[in-house]
Design an enzyme around this catalytic site. Structure first.
Site, mmCIF file in Angstrom:
data_model
loop_
_atom_site.group_PDB
_atom_site.id
_atom_site.type_symbol
_atom_site.label_atom_id
_atom_site.label_comp_id
_atom_site.label_asym_id
_atom_site.label_seq_id
_atom_site.Cartn_x
_atom_site.Cartn_y
_atom_site.Cartn_z
ATOM 1 N N ASP A 40 65.728 106.813 4.883
ATOM 2 C CA ASP A 40 65.880 107.477 4.479
ATOM 3 C C ASP A 40 67.403 107.847 4.476
ATOM 4 O O ASP A 40 68.553 108.146 3.241
ATOM 5 C CB ASP A 40 65.421 108.883 3.345
ATOM 6 C CG ASP A 40 64.101 108.931 3.205
ATOM 7 O OD1 ASP A 40 63.578 107.394 2.791
ATOM 8 O OD2 ASP A 40 63.180 109.484 4.079
ATOM 9 N N HIS A 68 63.007 101.317 -1.474
ATOM 10 C CA HIS A 68 64.269 101.349 -1.280
ATOM 11 C C HIS A 68 65.355 101.440 -2.485
ATOM 12 O O HIS A 68 63.905 100.902 -3.598
ATOM 13 C CB HIS A 68 64.821 99.804 -0.898
ATOM 14 C CG HIS A 68 64.495 99.724 0.825
ATOM 15 N ND1 HIS A 68 65.057 98.592 1.035
ATOM 16 C CD2 HIS A 68 64.022 100.456 2.038
ATOM 17 C CE1 HIS A 68 64.859 98.563 2.975
ATOM 18 N NE2 HIS A 68 64.027 100.381 2.638
#
Length: 454
Positions: A40, A68
């Protein structure tokens, strides 16, 4: 990004009898983007910048456990299994042999993104015939294993329940099913599928598998993907040794989630460090060019496991709220803490970053002071390494450097000089400590908010 060709200058001088020895040509080099923390970090954004002028974008490991998000012209695209470069209409996207593929998940992801405007993806996607298949029962087993862990130890790994771990287990125990098996003799594939399902059913008495239903679906998917499947080794070799090309490799997950180097056992099941690029695509190490590490200006982690700089206090809550810290794949809240330069240095030791992207700097805009973890102490003594053992890692004391906050909005900054001096100092501090230059600084969600420094 290096699209250059390099040759190994062991010169082709004539040997005995005037024979001219061949000269080895290294070929094109790939540019790699890797996560430097627990995932992340904003890899998708860096990939998105580089993908705009790439010819080929590759995924080399993981599955649809990665998440993503890429924002283009105000539209948010979510990618899990696709390389996020699939939105570049001029580039080929390649899913390598190291990736595990859940075919229903692949087409579901395609449908969702088609509704947002993704077009002709099937003409731009190539899949390695050596990639392993995630079956629906792998996903069911993932959930059952998590329940079992919870019952036995009172703690779970925090898996995304996407079947990734069980599929890599099947691969390692040599009972896995590959794309090339699905596309050849279907009777043979069906027999192996049934054997694998029965193996899991003997381990989990409550596992239900609709064998005929799943095989019927897989047969349908086989015909849909057949035009996209190639021998991945030859595909990559041609890409490296044909005309000059810009090739980008998009890492999923991150260094501290690596099966070998991460905070085991709270890790993923693949190598998300630079070695996974070679094994997951079938390319030699000399074809790896720039390796970019992506690091958030603070640290986050999803699920359980050691997290030395975690802040279970107002600072942690502020980072979580301002940073909108919840997972793309699971929706779980992320744990938040200060930037940890010990883990960043450790990730650099393994990956050899040539430059860094420092993202979400703007989240720190409101803080009076910012802490940065610079060293670990164990029993009062500084230790020069990152401990492998979880119990030891839980006991670590972090040594912090306290830096003054800049207390001003950075979201409008588009170049280095637009950043407040104290923010510049923060970036310089990271560079000096790790010994790697920061090439990009992220101050917002959009493509434009990535400031390129050199």
């Amino acid at each position: 990004m290096s699209g250059t060709r390099a040759s190994n200058d062991r010169s082709s001088h004539p040997g005995a009898g005037g024979h001219k020895r061949p000269r080895y040509d290294v070929g094109n080099k790939v540019t790699v983007v890797l996560g430097a923390q627990w995932g992340d970090e904003g890899k998708g954004k860096v990939v998105d910048l580089l993908a705009m002028d790439s010819d080929i974008i590759c995924r080399c490991q993981g599955g649809n456990n990665a998440g993503h998000t890429v924002v283009v012209e105000g539209k948010e695209y979510d990618f899990h299994l696709f390389p996020s470069g699939i939105i570049n209409p001029k580039a080929i996207s390649f899913i390598g042999n190291g990736v595990v593929i859940h075919l229903p998940g692949l087409f579901e992801e395609a449908d969702k993104n088609e509704k947002k405007g993704l077009k002709d993806w099937e003409k731009r996607l190539i899949i390695s015939d050596r990639a392993h298949i995630v079956c629906d029962f792998h996903q069911a087993v993932d959930g059952l294993q998590e329940v079992q862990r919870q019952a036995q130890e009172g703690k779970n790994i925090g898996t995304t329940k996407k079947g990734i771990g069980p599929t890599y287990s099947s691969k390692a125990s040599r009972t896995g099913l590959r794309i090339c098996d699905l596309l050849s003799d279907f009777d043979e594939f069906s027999a192996r599928f049934k054997n694998l399902a029965h193996q899991y059913q003997s381990m989990f008495s409550n596992l239900e598998v609709d064998v005929d239903g799943q095989l019927k679906k897989l047969k349908m998917y086989a015909e849909k993907i057949r035009p996209m499947v190639r021998d991945g080794v030859y595909f990559m070799y041609d890409a490296l040794h044909g005309s000059p090309k810009k090739i980008l490799v998009e890492g999923a997950n991150a260094a501290l989630l690596d099966i070998d180097f991460g905070t085991y056992p709270f890790v993923t099941s693949s190598n998300c460090t630079v070695g996974g690029v070679c094994t997951g695509l079938g390319i030699p190490p000399q074809n790896v060019g720039n390796v970019y590490g992506v690091v958030k200006a603070y640290t986050t982690r999803v699920g359980i496991g050691a997290f030395p700089t975690e802040q279970i206090n107002e600072s942690g809550t502020l980072l979580q709220t301002r940073g909108h810290e919840w997972g793309v794949t699971t929706g779980r809240k992320r744990r938040c803490g200060w930037l940890d330069l010990v883990i960043l240095r450790y990730a650099h030791m393994i990956n050899g970053f040539t430059a860094l992207a420092l993202t979400k700097l703007d989240i720190l805009d409101v803080l009076d002071e910012i802490k940065v973890g610079v060293a670990y102490r164990l029993n009062g003594k500084r230790i020069p390494y990152f401990p492998a053992n979880q119990e030891i890692l839980q006991k670590i004391e972090v040594e912090y450097e306290v830096m003054p906050g800049w207390k001003s909005d950075t979201t409008g900054a588009r170049k280095w000089d637009d950043l407040p001096t104290k923010a510049q100092n923060y970036i310089r501090f990271v560079e000096t400590h790790i010994g790697v230059p920061v090439k990009w600084v992220g101050v917002g969600k959009s493509r434009e908010s990535m400031i390129e420094l050199f």
